[in-house]
Write a protein that holds these residues in place. Structure first.
Motif, PDB file in Angstrom:
ATOM      1  N   GLN A  17       0.808  -1.214   0.000  1.00 44.34           N
ATOM      2  CA  GLN A  17       0.000   0.000   0.000  1.00 44.34           C
ATOM      3  C   GLN A  17       0.846   1.272   0.000  1.00 44.34           C
ATOM      4  OE1 GLN A  17      -2.594  -0.610   3.402  1.00 44.34           O
ATOM      5  NE2 GLN A  17      -4.153  -1.570   2.108  1.00 44.34           N
ATOM      6  N   GLY A  18       2.165   1.114  -0.034  1.00 41.77           N
ATOM      7  CA  GLY A  18       3.035   2.268  -0.170  1.00 41.77           C
ATOM      8  C   GLY A  18       3.513   2.912   1.112  1.00 41.77           C
ATOM      9  N   TYR A  19       3.305   2.257   2.243  1.00 39.69           N
ATOM     10  CA  TYR A  19       3.805   2.790   3.516  1.00 39.69           C
ATOM     11  C   TYR A  19       5.336   2.698   3.576  1.00 39.69           C
ATOM     12  CZ  TYR A  19      -0.798   2.771   5.861  1.00 39.69           C
ATOM     13  OH  TYR A  19      -2.093   3.006   6.235  1.00 39.69           O
ATOM     14  N   ALA A  20       5.934   3.565   4.351  1.00 41.27           N
ATOM     15  CA  ALA A  20       7.293   3.371   4.840  1.00 41.27           C
ATOM     16  C   ALA A  20       7.169   2.717   6.211  1.00 41.27           C
ATOM     17  CB  ALA A  20       8.025   4.702   4.946  1.00 41.27           C
ATOM     18  N   ILE A  21       7.994   1.705   6.490  1.00 43.92           N
ATOM     19  CA  ILE A  21       7.711   0.823   7.625  1.00 43.92           C
ATOM     20  C   ILE A  21       8.932   0.610   8.506  1.00 43.92           C
ATOM     21  CG2 ILE A  21       6.787  -1.430   8.307  1.00 43.92           C
ATOM     22  CD1 ILE A  21       5.805  -1.601   5.298  1.00 43.92           C
ATOM     23  N   ALA A  22       8.730   0.781   9.810  1.00 46.59           N
ATOM     24  CA  ALA A  22       9.703   0.376  10.817  1.00 46.59           C
ATOM     25  C   ALA A  22       9.281  -0.989  11.338  1.00 46.59           C
ATOM     26  CB  ALA A  22       9.747   1.382  11.958  1.00 46.59           C
ATOM     27  N   VAL A  23      10.130  -1.985  11.140  1.00 48.14           N
ATOM     28  CA  VAL A  23       9.822  -3.363  11.536  1.00 48.14           C
ATOM     29  C   VAL A  23      10.455  -3.623  12.901  1.00 48.14           C
ATOM     30  CG1 VAL A  23      10.049  -5.799  10.925  1.00 48.14           C
ATOM     31  CG2 VAL A  23       9.776  -4.068   9.113  1.00 48.14           C
ATOM     32  N   GLY A  24       9.640  -3.638  13.945  1.00 51.94           N
ATOM     33  CA  GLY A  24      10.141  -3.962  15.271  1.00 51.94           C
ATOM     34  C   GLY A  24      10.207  -5.464  15.461  1.00 51.94           C
ATOM     35  N   TYR A  25      11.279  -5.926  16.103  1.00 55.67           N
ATOM     36  CA  TYR A  25      11.419  -7.368  16.352  1.00 55.67           C
ATOM     37  C   TYR A  25      12.121  -7.577  17.675  1.00 55.67           C
ATOM     38  CZ  TYR A  25      16.384  -7.150  15.049  1.00 55.67           C
ATOM     39  OH  TYR A  25      17.740  -6.853  15.003  1.00 55.67           O
ATOM     40  N   ALA A  26      11.942  -8.778  18.237  1.00 57.17           N
ATOM     41  CA  ALA A  26      12.477  -9.054  19.568  1.00 57.17           C
ATOM     42  C   ALA A  26      13.862  -9.670  19.552  1.00 57.17           C
ATOM     43  CB  ALA A  26      11.523  -9.975  20.326  1.00 57.17           C
ATOM     44  N   GLY A  27      14.124 -10.598  18.608  1.00 56.34           N
ATOM     45  CA  GLY A  27      15.405 -11.278  18.702  1.00 56.34           C
ATOM     46  C   GLY A  27      15.930 -11.893  17.430  1.00 56.34           C
ATOM     47  N   ASN A  28      15.069 -12.204  16.468  1.00 54.67           N
ATOM     48  CA  ASN A  28      15.517 -12.912  15.278  1.00 54.67           C
ATOM     49  C   ASN A  28      15.856 -11.912  14.180  1.00 54.67           C
ATOM     50  OD1 ASN A  28      15.797 -14.547  12.938  1.00 54.67           O
ATOM     51  ND2 ASN A  28      14.518 -16.128  13.866  1.00 54.67           N
ATOM     52  N   ALA A  29      17.111 -11.499  14.146  1.00 53.65           N
ATOM     53  CA  ALA A  29      17.541 -10.488  13.183  1.00 53.65           C
ATOM     54  C   ALA A  29      17.429 -10.984  11.751  1.00 53.65           C
ATOM     55  CB  ALA A  29      18.979 -10.058  13.482  1.00 53.65           C
ATOM     56  N   GLU A  30      17.648 -12.275  11.555  1.00 51.63           N
ATOM     57  CA  GLU A  30      17.584 -12.828  10.201  1.00 51.63           C
ATOM     58  C   GLU A  30      16.169 -12.737   9.640  1.00 51.63           C
ATOM     59  OE1 GLU A  30      18.352 -17.119   7.974  1.00 51.63           O
ATOM     60  OE2 GLU A  30      19.444 -16.646   9.822  1.00 51.63           O
ATOM     61  N   GLU A  31      15.178 -13.106  10.447  1.00 50.76           N
ATOM     62  CA  GLU A  31      13.791 -13.017  10.001  1.00 50.76           C
ATOM     63  C   GLU A  31      13.372 -11.561   9.799  1.00 50.76           C
ATOM     64  OE1 GLU A  31      11.754 -15.288   9.035  1.00 50.76           O
ATOM     65  OE2 GLU A  31      12.911 -17.063   9.583  1.00 50.76           O
ATOM     66  N   ALA A  32      13.837 -10.684  10.672  1.00 57.62           N
ATOM     67  CA  ALA A  32      13.512  -9.263  10.519  1.00 57.62           C
ATOM     68  C   ALA A  32      14.100  -8.707   9.227  1.00 57.62           C
ATOM     69  CB  ALA A  32      14.026  -8.476  11.717  1.00 57.62           C
ATOM     70  N   ALA A  33      15.318  -9.107   8.925  1.00 58.41           N
ATOM     71  CA  ALA A  33      15.939  -8.660   7.674  1.00 58.41           C
ATOM     72  C   ALA A  33      15.160  -9.186   6.473  1.00 58.41           C
ATOM     73  CB  ALA A  33      17.391  -9.124   7.619  1.00 58.41           C
ATOM     74  N   ALA A  34      14.650 -10.412   6.572  1.00 55.47           N
ATOM     75  CA  ALA A  34      13.852 -10.972   5.489  1.00 55.47           C
ATOM     76  C   ALA A  34      12.554 -10.200   5.301  1.00 55.47           C
ATOM     77  CB  ALA A  34      13.560 -12.445   5.757  1.00 55.47           C
ATOM     78  N   ALA A  35      11.943  -9.781   6.409  1.00 59.71           N
ATOM     79  CA  ALA A  35      10.721  -8.983   6.327  1.00 59.71           C
ATOM     80  C   ALA A  35      10.997  -7.646   5.643  1.00 59.71           C
ATOM     81  CB  ALA A  35      10.141  -8.760   7.718  1.00 59.71           C
ATOM     82  N   VAL A  36      12.115  -7.031   5.993  1.00 58.94           N
ATOM     83  CA  VAL A  36      12.501  -5.771   5.348  1.00 58.94           C
ATOM     84  C   VAL A  36      12.732  -5.982   3.861  1.00 58.94           C
ATOM     85  CG1 VAL A  36      14.323  -4.022   5.204  1.00 58.94           C
ATOM     86  CG2 VAL A  36      13.401  -4.703   7.433  1.00 58.94           C
ATOM     87  N   LYS A  37      13.394  -7.072   3.515  1.00 57.84           N
ATOM     88  CA  LYS A  37      13.670  -7.369   2.107  1.00 57.84           C
ATOM     89  C   LYS A  37      12.370  -7.529   1.326  1.00 57.84           C
ATOM     90  CE  LYS A  37      16.357 -10.489  -0.858  1.00 57.84           C
ATOM     91  NZ  LYS A  37      17.276 -11.659  -0.875  1.00 57.84           N
ATOM     92  N   GLU A  38      11.385  -8.208   1.913  1.00 54.64           N
ATOM     93  CA  GLU A  38      10.088  -8.363   1.254  1.00 54.64           C
ATOM     94  C   GLU A  38       9.412  -7.011   1.054  1.00 54.64           C
ATOM     95  OE1 GLU A  38       9.142 -12.785   3.175  1.00 54.64           O
ATOM     96  OE2 GLU A  38       7.972 -11.033   3.783  1.00 54.64           O
TER      97      GLU A  38
END
Length: 247
Positions: free
Chosen positions: A30-51
Motif C-alpha cells: 500500500q506504499g507505507y514506509a515501515i519500521a519493523v520492530g522485532y524481539a530477537g531474530n535479526a535474520e527473520e527481521a531482515a527478510a521482512a525488510v527485504k520483502e
C-alpha cells in the motif's frame, strides 16, 4: 534522511514473523514506509525488510523488547528520524503459554504478562505521544476471549487487558484525530499457533468456524491494514473479531 511528505509511515511490532510479517507485506504493497520492530531474530527481521523493499517500500528493522520503554522509544525515534513522523502503529508482538489454571507456572505467567500486558501499554503509551493527526493505533487481542478454551485462561486474560486498553485509549485520544482499535484473530496458521498442536486438533479448530478453515496471516493483515488506512479511520474504539464467524 527523509521520504516524500505524502507517504504514510508505520511502526509494526512483531514484524519479523507470523501476522506481523504479513502486515508488513500488506502495508508495503500500500506504499507505507515501515519500521519493523522485532524481539530477537535479526535474520527473520531482515527478510521482512527485504520483502517490503521488494514491494517498493522503504523499510528498516529495529530490535526492541516491547516491554522495555527505552527500546520502544528508540524504535519510534528512529522511525521519526528516517520518515519524518509516524502515522500508524500496529502492535502485533506477543507471546503465548498454555496450561490449566491449576497447573500454571507463575514464572511463565509473569513473562507472558510482561510481553502481552506491559508491552501493550508501553507501545500504546509511545504511540499516543507520537502518532500524527489522521493516524491510527491498532492492538491485537484474540477471539479465544469468547470461546473459553481450556488451557487458554492466562493468554485470554492478558488479551482482555489489551481490549480494555484499546477502548480507553480511543477515548483518551479525543481531539487528536487518531483512531484506536483492536483486532482479535481466531485460529490462524502461524508458527506460534501451530506449535505443539496435533494434526487432529488443528483440523478440529479449522472446523470451528462456518468458513471451515484456519485463518491465514494475510486474512488478519487485510483487516489491520484497513483499520490503519484513511478509509478505515471512522472505525474507532472497536474490537474486530477476525475469525471466520467462530464466535
Amino acid at each position: 534522511m527523509g521520504i516524500d511528505k505524502g507517504t504514510r509511515t508505520a511502526v509494526v511490532t512483531g514484524g519479523s514473523r507470523g501476522i506481523g510479517r504479513a502486515i508488513v507485506r500488506r502495508l508495503a504493497e500500500q506504499g507505507y514506509a515501515i519500521a519493523v520492530g522485532y524481539a530477537g531474530n535479526a535474520e527473520e527481521a531482515a527478510a521482512a525488510v527485504k520483502e517490503a523493499t521488494a514491494a517498493g517500500a522503504e523499510a528498516f528493522a529495529y530490535r526492541a523488547d516491547v516491554a522495555d520503554e527505552t527500546a520502544v522509544a528508540g524504535l519510534f525515534a528512529e522511525a521519526e528520524a528516517r520518515f519524518g513522523g509516524v502515522d500508524a502503529v500496529l502492535h502485533s508482538a506477543g507471546r503465548i503459554y498454555l496450561a490449566p489454571i491449576a497447573e500454571l507456572d507463575l514464572d511463565e505467567m509473569d513473562a507472558l504478562h510482561r510481553t502481552n500486558i506491559r508491552g501493550a501499554f508501553v507501545v500504546a503509551r509511545e504511540a499516543a505521544r507520537r502518532v500524527r493527526p489522521g493516524g491510527s493505533i491498532t492492538l491485537f487481542s484474540t477471539s479465544v476471549i469468547g470461546t473459553y478454551f481450556p488451557t487458554y485462561g492466562l493468554y485470554a486474560a492478558s488479551k482482555g487487558a489489551v481490549e480494555a486498553l484499546s477502548k480507553v485509549l480511543a477515548r483518551e485520544m479525543r481531539g487528536r484525530d487518531v483512531n484506536v482499535n483492536a483486532v482479535a484473530p481466531g485460529p490462524t496458521a502461524t508458527e506460534m499457533f501451530l506449535d505443539g498442536k496435533s494434526e487432529e486438533l488443528v483440523a478440529q479448530l479449522a472446523q470451528a468456524n462456518p468458513l471451515e478453515r484456519l485463518g491465514e496471516p494475510r486474512d488478519i493483515a487485510e483487516v489491520a491494514a484497513f483499520l490503519a488506512s484513511p478509509e478505515g479511520h471512522w472505525v474507532n474504539g472497536q474490537v474486530v473479531r477476525a475469525n471466520g464467524g467462530m464466535v
